[in-house]
Design a protein around this motif. Structure first.
Motif, mmCIF file in Angstrom:
data_model
loop_
_atom_site.group_PDB
_atom_site.id
_atom_site.type_symbol
_atom_site.label_atom_id
_atom_site.label_comp_id
_atom_site.label_asym_id
_atom_site.label_seq_id
_atom_site.Cartn_x
_atom_site.Cartn_y
_atom_site.Cartn_z
ATOM 1 N N ALA A 234 15.946 -12.095 2.951
ATOM 2 C CA ALA A 234 16.862 -12.903 2.989
ATOM 3 C C ALA A 234 16.940 -13.724 4.385
ATOM 4 C CB ALA A 234 18.303 -12.390 2.977
ATOM 5 N N GLU A 235 16.647 -13.347 5.400
ATOM 6 C CA GLU A 235 16.740 -13.982 6.742
ATOM 7 C C GLU A 235 15.404 -14.667 6.897
ATOM 8 O OE1 GLU A 235 18.869 -10.177 9.073
ATOM 9 O OE2 GLU A 235 16.748 -10.346 9.160
ATOM 10 N N HIS A 236 14.263 -14.403 6.107
ATOM 11 C CA HIS A 236 13.235 -15.363 6.481
ATOM 12 C C HIS A 236 12.579 -15.624 5.072
ATOM 13 C CE1 HIS A 236 13.315 -13.932 10.659
ATOM 14 N NE2 HIS A 236 13.476 -12.743 10.185
ATOM 15 N N PRO A 237 13.227 -16.513 4.430
ATOM 16 C CA PRO A 237 13.027 -16.997 2.917
ATOM 17 C C PRO A 237 11.392 -17.533 2.848
ATOM 18 C CG PRO A 237 14.566 -18.372 4.010
ATOM 19 C CD PRO A 237 14.474 -17.242 4.896
ATOM 20 N N ASP A 238 10.787 -18.019 4.065
ATOM 21 C CA ASP A 238 9.558 -18.604 4.062
ATOM 22 C C ASP A 238 8.452 -17.572 4.106
ATOM 23 O OD1 ASP A 238 10.381 -18.292 6.722
ATOM 24 O OD2 ASP A 238 9.161 -20.024 7.178
ATOM 25 N N CYS A 239 8.969 -16.139 4.326
ATOM 26 C CA CYS A 239 7.889 -15.256 4.499
ATOM 27 C C CYS A 239 7.342 -14.711 2.793
ATOM 28 C CB CYS A 239 8.310 -14.147 5.166
ATOM 29 S SG CYS A 239 8.584 -14.325 6.936
ATOM 30 N N HIS A 240 6.222 -14.290 2.967
ATOM 31 C CA HIS A 240 5.835 -13.893 1.531
ATOM 32 C C HIS A 240 6.462 -12.253 1.563
ATOM 33 C CE1 HIS A 240 2.922 -17.299 1.467
ATOM 34 N NE2 HIS A 240 2.976 -16.888 0.013
ATOM 35 N N ILE A 241 6.355 -11.419 0.425
ATOM 36 C CA ILE A 241 6.705 -10.146 0.272
ATOM 37 C C ILE A 241 5.491 -9.582 -0.469
ATOM 38 C CG2 ILE A 241 8.400 -8.543 -0.791
ATOM 39 C CD1 ILE A 241 10.407 -10.902 -0.863
ATOM 40 N N GLN A 242 5.104 -8.375 -0.101
ATOM 41 C CA GLN A 242 4.021 -7.882 -0.977
ATOM 42 C C GLN A 242 4.273 -6.415 -1.124
ATOM 43 O OE1 GLN A 242 0.148 -8.035 0.735
ATOM 44 N NE2 GLN A 242 0.841 -7.426 2.964
ATOM 45 N N THR A 243 4.128 -5.839 -2.261
ATOM 46 C CA THR A 243 4.015 -4.456 -2.638
ATOM 47 C C THR A 243 3.389 -4.210 -3.720
ATOM 48 O OG1 THR A 243 5.672 -2.793 -2.856
ATOM 49 C CG2 THR A 243 6.148 -4.818 -4.228
ATOM 50 N N HIS A 244 3.553 -2.932 -4.355
ATOM 51 C CA HIS A 244 2.718 -2.475 -5.509
ATOM 52 C C HIS A 244 3.727 -2.389 -6.801
ATOM 53 C CE1 HIS A 244 -0.011 -1.504 -2.187
ATOM 54 N NE2 HIS A 244 -0.863 -1.591 -2.956
ATOM 55 N N LEU A 245 3.259 -2.523 -7.984
ATOM 56 C CA LEU A 245 3.858 -2.341 -8.979
ATOM 57 C C LEU A 245 2.996 -1.707 -10.362
ATOM 58 C CD1 LEU A 245 6.689 -2.946 -10.711
ATOM 59 C CD2 LEU A 245 5.663 -5.016 -11.191
ATOM 60 N N SER A 246 3.663 -0.678 -11.009
ATOM 61 C CA SER A 246 2.970 -0.231 -12.169
ATOM 62 C C SER A 246 1.405 -0.179 -12.451
ATOM 63 C CB SER A 246 3.593 -0.932 -13.300
ATOM 64 O OG SER A 246 5.083 -0.992 -13.363
ATOM 65 N N GLU A 247 0.912 0.432 -11.155
ATOM 66 C CA GLU A 247 -0.598 0.662 -11.135
ATOM 67 C C GLU A 247 -0.990 1.762 -11.994
ATOM 68 O OE1 GLU A 247 -3.930 1.432 -7.878
ATOM 69 O OE2 GLU A 247 -1.885 1.064 -7.242
ATOM 70 N N ASN A 248 -0.252 2.733 -12.162
ATOM 71 C CA ASN A 248 -0.708 4.037 -12.686
ATOM 72 C C ASN A 248 0.568 4.855 -13.278
ATOM 73 O OD1 ASN A 248 -0.609 7.163 -11.906
ATOM 74 N ND2 ASN A 248 -2.865 6.646 -12.109
ATOM 75 N N ARG A 249 0.288 5.452 -14.225
ATOM 76 C CA ARG A 249 1.267 5.930 -15.138
ATOM 77 C C ARG A 249 1.966 7.065 -14.464
ATOM 78 N NH1 ARG A 249 1.686 3.433 -19.817
ATOM 79 N NH2 ARG A 249 -0.106 2.582 -20.885
ATOM 80 N N ALA A 250 1.236 7.850 -13.654
ATOM 81 C CA ALA A 250 1.810 8.959 -13.033
ATOM 82 C C ALA A 250 2.792 8.454 -11.649
ATOM 83 C CB ALA A 250 0.787 9.936 -12.437
#
Length: 432
Positions: free
Chosen positions: A220-236
């Motif tokens: 919210a403070e830096h809306p021009d930054c990207h965000i990166q993370t991981h999602l739903s890679e592996n069922r476990a």
């Protein structure tokens, strides 16, 4: 400083999935570069006729090789360069057995700078000129990568991972420390030269709700930054994640509830998605990132590129070193082709090379500066030799079209097919 880079030039201006009018190519093409920026691209004779090629300008002639915008890698782990090809595990075991112990080494004095130089050398050797990188939890790992990239005038999007649980103490921060370190890195590096910051909660398993709140506050403070993370890679992984967040409707809802979705959000893997998640990704403009060599190596699953595209989700494609097995975007495209084949989907070579260049730039919202050879773009280029190996040269004897040549590069190519890489107009590989 002005220079002319000459060769067989290919440039994309639209997605081949959307229109047949998607690229321009010149058998004797020229790219005019002024102070690292492309000022003209086109047929050499035409540019000369129009008086756009100054007399006596320094020229490098790469004919008969093919020149494209440099490759863009939208998901890669900088601290994992020395655990690539670690045997025998699926995602969660692989993280605990190899990744976390390796990333702990980045607390050591001098280790991150040494790895940063080696990492960037490997990227450019494989034709990659921009990467979106996860660093370790240690602030100095991101500082080292940004400093090394800045010294080369190389566009980098990166961030230190935020992770405060479910990992060894050596690779954990706290919600406050993750916020403070990330904010300090943003202030020091975001917008410095060609460097951009990515707010980087590793994934929901290793971030508490309090830390994801802090990541959302940063966003919210830096809306021009990207965000990166991981999602739903592996069922476990999905099962463990949902056990940690029992009130969440699904995996994506965790990030959504902390303000982490939007057009600058890059969600690595995005394989086992529910219809509601796909619809919400499309609604928020969040990006999926396909990591084919990693998905195969770790046995994670098959990415549904066609289904996501039909739903309105923009996707990038990436190596995911070190779960991924090659720094080469050519090898990445080859394995991507095979994964899509298994699902009855096609990946035309023009679409593949668009994806690794302009397509990934679009996924990042950076197409105004990278990913094409349009005037005003930085002169980040890759020069490809489709006859780089005896097997490729033999196959090329039968190639009759540009698409056939691209497919040979895609399926048979690796770093040997990269004759040269330019970052901001500067050659990165020693002259042959």
């Amino acid at each position: 400083m002005q220079q002319l880079i000459r060769g067989r030039v290919l440039d994309f201006h639209a997605d081949p999935h959307d229109t047949d009018d998607n690229h321009r190519s010149w058998e004797d093409g020229a790219i005019l570069v002024t102070d690292g920026v492309i000022t003209a691209t086109g047929d050499h004779a035409e540019l000369s006729r129009r008086g756009l090629i100054p007399a006596g300008i320094a020229q490098t002639d790469h004919r008969p090789h093919l020149i494209l915008a440099g490759f863009i890698d939208t998901h890669i782990h900088f601290p994992q360069v020395q655990v690539v090809a670690s045997w025998g595990a699926q995602l969660l075991d692989w993280l605990n057995d190899y990744t976390f112990p390796e990333e702990a080494r980045f607390a050591r004095q001098g280790h991150a700078p040494a790895m940063a130089g080696a990492f960037l050398d490997l990227l450019t050797a494989h034709g990659t000129t921009t990467a979106v990188a996860f660093c370790s939890v240690h602030r100095q790992s991101a500082e080292a990568l940004f400093a090394a990239a800045h010294a080369r005038d190389m566009a980098m999007v990166a961030g230190k991972v935020m992770m405060d649980r479910n990992a060894p103490p050596e690779v954990l921060d706290t919600p406050q420390q993750g916020y403070d370190d990330s904010r300090a890195l943003i202030e020091a590096w975001h917008g410095t030269g060609r460097q951009r910051y990515a707010i980087t909660p590793r994934f929901a398993i290793t971030s508490s709700p309090e830390q994801l709140d802090m990541a959302g506050q940063l966003a919210a403070e830096h809306p021009d930054c990207h965000i990166q993370t991981h999602l739903s890679e592996n069922r476990a992984e999905i099962d463990f994640t949902l056990s940690l967040y029992p009130k969440a409707r699904d995996y994506l809802d965790i990030y959504d509830s902390h303000g982490l979705l939007g057009p600058r959000t890059l969600l690595g893997h995005s394989i086992h998605l529910k219809p509601r998640e796909i619809a919400r990704m499309a609604e928020t403009g969040s990006r999926a990132v396909f990591c084919p060599t990693s998905n195969l190596f770790l046995g994670s699953g098959l990415f549904d590129a066609g289904g996501l595209r039909a739903a309105g989700v923009t996707s990038g494609i990436a190596t995911d070193i070190g779960g991924g097995t090659s720094y080469s975007m050519l090898a990445t495209l080859a394995e991507g082709y095979k994964i899509l084949q298994l699902q009855g989907q096609s990946l035309h070579p023009l679409a593949a090379f668009h994806w690794a260049t302009r397509g990934n730039a679009l996924a990042l919202g950076m197409e105004d500066r990278i990913g094409t050879l349009a005037p005003g773009s930085m002169a980040d280029l890759v020069v490809l030799d489709a006859r780089a190996t005896p097997a490729m040269a033999l196959r090329m004897e039968r190639a009759q079209t540009l698409a056939e040549e691209l497919f040979i590069l895609q399926i048979m190519g690796d770093d040997r097919a990269v004759a040269q890489t330019y970052v901001a107009g500067r050659a990165q590989k020693p002259a042959a």
